[in-house]
Design an enzyme around this catalytic site. Structure first.
Site, PDB file in Angstrom:
ATOM      1  N   SER A 251       0.814  -1.214   0.000  1.00 17.85           N
ATOM      2  CA  SER A 251       0.000   0.000   0.000  1.00 17.85           C
ATOM      3  C   SER A 251       0.852   1.270   0.000  1.00 17.85           C
ATOM      4  O   SER A 251       1.502   1.580  -0.986  1.00 17.85           O
ATOM      5  CB  SER A 251      -0.947  -0.051   1.207  1.00 17.85           C
ATOM      6  OG  SER A 251      -1.924   0.948   1.135  1.00 17.85           O
TER       7      SER A 251
ATOM      8  N   LYS B 220      -0.644  -4.356  -3.323  1.00 14.55           N
ATOM      9  CA  LYS B 220      -1.937  -3.769  -2.939  1.00 14.55           C
ATOM     10  C   LYS B 220      -2.028  -2.371  -3.546  1.00 14.55           C
ATOM     11  O   LYS B 220      -1.476  -1.416  -3.015  1.00 14.55           O
ATOM     12  CB  LYS B 220      -2.081  -3.696  -1.422  1.00 14.55           C
ATOM     13  CG  LYS B 220      -3.420  -3.113  -0.975  1.00 14.55           C
ATOM     14  CD  LYS B 220      -3.508  -3.043   0.542  1.00 14.55           C
ATOM     15  CE  LYS B 220      -4.824  -2.408   0.978  1.00 14.55           C
ATOM     16  NZ  LYS B 220      -4.896  -0.981   0.634  1.00 14.55           N
TER      17      LYS B 220
ATOM     18  N   ASP C  10      10.094   5.155 -10.406  1.00 14.56           N
ATOM     19  CA  ASP C  10       9.708   5.729 -11.697  1.00 14.56           C
ATOM     20  C   ASP C  10      10.506   6.987 -12.026  1.00 14.56           C
ATOM     21  O   ASP C  10      10.793   7.265 -13.187  1.00 14.56           O
ATOM     22  CB  ASP C  10       8.211   6.043 -11.711  1.00 14.56           C
ATOM     23  CG  ASP C  10       7.361   4.805 -11.970  1.00 14.56           C
ATOM     24  OD1 ASP C  10       7.940   3.702 -12.056  1.00 14.56           O
ATOM     25  OD2 ASP C  10       6.127   4.931 -12.083  1.00 14.56           O
TER      26      ASP C  10
END
Length: 429
Positions: free
Chosen positions: A291, A316, A302
């Site tokens: 999460s 998740k 990224d």
């Protein structure tokens, strides 16, 4: 004949209007038909079930089932569970400072929190709590035990415990205090290199993180690199995940969330306030990183801001909204999915590390060593103790603890080498 025609026309109009009315009512009937069926079943259970059961119990059970069949993360929260969830993210509570769990049906102390009333009272990891205020814990639930131990600051609670590997119980009165839920721990792993462990994302996480970084750099100490440990961090507050990412990113998108409706879509970006950490960064992850942890790891990966070391994360990628109900209970409902800056959903996929490094099983290694154990002086009965060595073993020196962890943690060891020598994207402030 003309009269009959008029009557026929009137009748036709009435029938047509009746059909429209019936057609309009039909969807309403369809909507309430399942509720009628539910009411019928509830009446049957109340009147014919073999044991007495209250209507509230039946309704709560039905709500639990309704939410459970949606997905693994939507759930009903009883009044006690709702309060406990609020405490777990609020940052502090009134209590004695112990983490407890049910182990083999016994209420067991996982660990006392440093410098809390429980720690000062001599409560140790592995202690079994037999009684709370004279009441046996044998048939007590974990939630009940937590409620009985917690309480207002300054009020004492009486506990009966037995130390691990001992048989004689002892009683202790512990005066409750305000216990902070510390989510950030930091230690210098080598001069210039800081290890930061995040074990949850609660209301104070970003503040604690910034304080740890500030404390380390006091007196002009240079921060050459940071290792951020998100292993076994189950997540927490979305806002805190965004703010933690912002500490290490000068600009750009951190995460976006998309729900059923367009108005639920939202993009969170770094503020770029000039206070960002600009030194090399390595992030430790594993299957227990979920999460909010994955939001941080995904954003840093990224943007190529950090190297990820360890194992694939939990996967998740959904956002839950906690909605309070009028009676003090609540529901946790999945309302959106989140996406990393590259537009990728990690729901049921997880985030792959840049360096896949499984954690070595040190227990197995110790078993192998034990099998080849040779007889030495220390194995003799009544052998003389080395007092100097014993004193050294008992030290609580944070530096020594860090060295011990580094010696047994192969993922951390690699992270240190990478943050020192591998070219990682940094920023000029």
């Amino acid at each position: 004949m003309r009269f009959l025609t008029k009557v026929s026309c009137s009748l036709a109009v009435c029938l047509a209007l009746g059909s429209v009315a019936f057609a309009a009512a039909k969807p309403e009937d369809d909507r309430f038909a399942p509720l009628k069926r539910f009411s019928q079943v509830m009446d049957l259970v109340e009147n014919h079930y073999v044991k007495p059961v209250t209507r509230n119990e039946l309704i709560d059970g039905a709500i639990v089932g309704m939410l459970q069949q949606l997905d693994p993360h939507s759930s009903f929260l009883s009044k006690d569970e709702f309060k406990e969830m609020q405490v777990s993210t609020s940052g502090e509570f009134g209590g004695i400072g112990i983490e407890i769990s049910m182990e083999n049906g016994r209420l067991t102390v996982i660990s006392p929190i440093d410098d809390t009333p429980a720690d000062k009272a001599g409560i140790k990891s592995g202690d079994v709590i037999l009684e709370i205020e004279g009441e046996s814990t044998q048939d007590m639930t974990l939630v009940d035990a937590v409620q009985k131990i917690r309480g207002p600051k300054g009020k004492a609670v009486s506990l009966t415990l037995v130390h691990k590997d001992q048989q004689k119980p002892f009683k202790v009165k512990v005066v409750r205090d305000t216990i902070p839920i510390i989510s950030v721990k930091a230690n210098e792993v080598e001069p210039g290199y800081l290890y930061i462990r995040l074990n949850r994302f609660n209301e104070n996480t970003t503040t604690e993180l910034k304080q740890a970084l500030t404390d380390y750099q006091k007196g002009g100490k240079q921060l050459k690199g940071t290792i951020l440990d998100l292993r076994n961090n189950p997540g927490g507050l979305l806002e805190q995940a965004v703010n933690v990412s912002d500490v290490f990113l000068p600009s750009g998108q951190i995460v976006s969330i998309k729900g059923k409706n367009q108005e639920q879509e939202k993009i969170f970006s770094a503020k770029g306030d000039g206070s960002d950490v600009v030194s090399p960064l390595v992030v430790l992850i594993n299957s227990g990183s979920a999460s909010a942890s994955e939001i941080v790891a995904g954003a840093l990966k990224d943007h190529k801001r950090a190297l990820l070391v360890g194992e694939k994360t939990f996967g998740k990628g959904s956002v839950q909204t906690v909605i309070p109900l009028s009676d003090g209970s609540g529901i946790k409902l999945t309302t959106a999915l989140y996406y990393t800056p590259s537009g990728r959903s990690i729901q049921a996929e997880g985030i792959e590390p840049d360096f896949m490094v499984p954690m070595q099983d040190n227990e197995s290694d110790r078993d192998k060593l034990a099998a080849n154990h040779q007889f030495r002086e220390r194995d003799l009965t009544r052998h003389l103790e080395n007092k100097k060595k014993k004193a050294s073993d008992a030290t609580d020196d944070p530096k020594q603890k860090m060295l011990d962890q580094l010696a047994r943690d192969n993922q951390l060891k690699l992270a240190l080498e990478l943050v020192k020598y591998f070219p990682i994207k940094t920023y000029v402030p």
